[in-house]
Design an enzyme around this catalytic site. Sequence first.
Site, mmCIF file in Angstrom:
data_model
loop_
_atom_site.group_PDB
_atom_site.id
_atom_site.type_symbol
_atom_site.label_atom_id
_atom_site.label_comp_id
_atom_site.label_asym_id
_atom_site.label_seq_id
_atom_site.Cartn_x
_atom_site.Cartn_y
_atom_site.Cartn_z
ATOM 1 N N GLU A 69 -11.309 3.232 6.935
ATOM 2 C CA GLU A 69 -10.226 4.102 7.395
ATOM 3 C C GLU A 69 -10.804 5.304 8.130
ATOM 4 O OE1 GLU A 69 -6.385 6.587 5.616
ATOM 5 O OE2 GLU A 69 -7.920 5.835 4.233
ATOM 6 N N HIS B 41 1.192 5.030 -2.113
ATOM 7 C CA HIS B 41 0.675 6.000 -3.082
ATOM 8 C C HIS B 41 1.823 6.766 -3.731
ATOM 9 C CE1 HIS B 41 -3.664 5.761 -2.052
ATOM 10 N NE2 HIS B 41 -3.197 5.392 -0.866
ATOM 11 N N ASP C 145 1.869 3.826 3.322
ATOM 12 C CA ASP C 145 0.797 4.647 2.760
ATOM 13 C C ASP C 145 1.406 5.724 1.860
ATOM 14 O OD1 ASP C 145 -1.785 5.374 2.205
ATOM 15 O OD2 ASP C 145 -2.138 6.424 4.079
ATOM 16 N N HIS D 278 -9.858 0.980 -0.577
ATOM 17 C CA HIS D 278 -9.759 1.732 0.665
ATOM 18 C C HIS D 278 -11.126 1.697 1.355
ATOM 19 C CE1 HIS D 278 -6.136 3.481 -1.107
ATOM 20 N NE2 HIS D 278 -5.877 4.084 0.032
ATOM 21 N N GLY E 222 -9.620 7.944 -1.722
ATOM 22 C CA GLY E 222 -10.225 9.250 -1.521
ATOM 23 C C GLY E 222 -11.067 9.319 -0.263
ATOM 24 N N HIS F 145 0.854 -1.195 0.000
ATOM 25 C CA HIS F 145 0.000 0.000 0.000
ATOM 26 C C HIS F 145 0.889 1.244 0.000
ATOM 27 C CE1 HIS F 145 -4.085 1.759 1.078
ATOM 28 N NE2 HIS F 145 -3.275 2.802 1.141
#
Length: 331
Positions: A193, A13, A271, A190, A163, A11
């Site tokens: 969270e 980004h 992340d 996702h 998002g 994971h």
Amino acid sequence: MTARYKAVELHCHLDGCVRPTTIEQLAHEQRIDLPGPAARLATVSPGCQSLVDYISAIDIALDVLQTPEALWRAAYELTEQWQVDGVLHGEARFAPELHTRRGLALSEIVEAVSAGLSAGSQATQVHHSLILSCMRPSPPEISWKVIEEALACEGVIGVDVAGPEKGVALLPHAPAFQAARAANLRVTVHAGEADSATGVWQAIDELGAERIGHGVTSIHDSALVERLANDSITLEQCPSSNLQTTAVANIAEHPIESFRSAGVRISLSTDCRTTSGVTLESEYCLLREQFSWDTAVWNEVQSSACAAAFIPEPRVGRLRQRFYEEIHSQD
């Protein structure tokens, strides 16, 4: 210096991992005036109160990642970061639609990132997979376009939804993701969270998620925890990010160890390396201090991540053999 421990990161980004020096150099080349030092602008502030606040720290990187050359460079440099952090296999994800501000086509964007990762992998020997993210607030029509690009680019293996969560429905994206699964794309979503465990159920049952990004609120639903364990659905855990977004109040309350004790497969990821200001090794140190993780626990978690990795079928056997040999050589 290379990290002592070997890892698999699931994971990560891309736009949250751009080096501040790279942001400044790209801004200079593109004649963009930054309102301050990139190291400050691209890192989450101590006063972050939510996932939305956290995501806003990525805006400065997005400003400069609007050309094929910039995207290629960011992807290449991510593999260098992985190499230093002891990552054997890294999975990068990004939302192509966020890079269309200057008129780039989705295909140009995806190809640039894919090419940068491939070149970086050749230089560093860090294996990679590429996941395209669809943005939850965007119309489902865009998700369909992103999935079309995922199927068209040989370098893409999976898709994701990312998002803001609160007040933003996930189910409108379900038809596109069902089609993605039918076309043999891998799916991670996702969920859980910044909102309730309901989104995790929807991600699994309606979008066909094989893995869940974060999923920390799942701990409040015992039936869901049992489902995750029984179906071997991996939770992509990112502890520091969860603290920064206030998904958990403090590290002592993070459910990562509770999930592990309940038999849920977990992986450990950063992340957003730049946004959160972390590495995998620093995340491990955090958990070692709080939950007394040792090398055996680390290797157990890395084995789970390896088993859950989205790896193209022709490479599965050879790569996983390497991962297990290198990970367990540290026992």
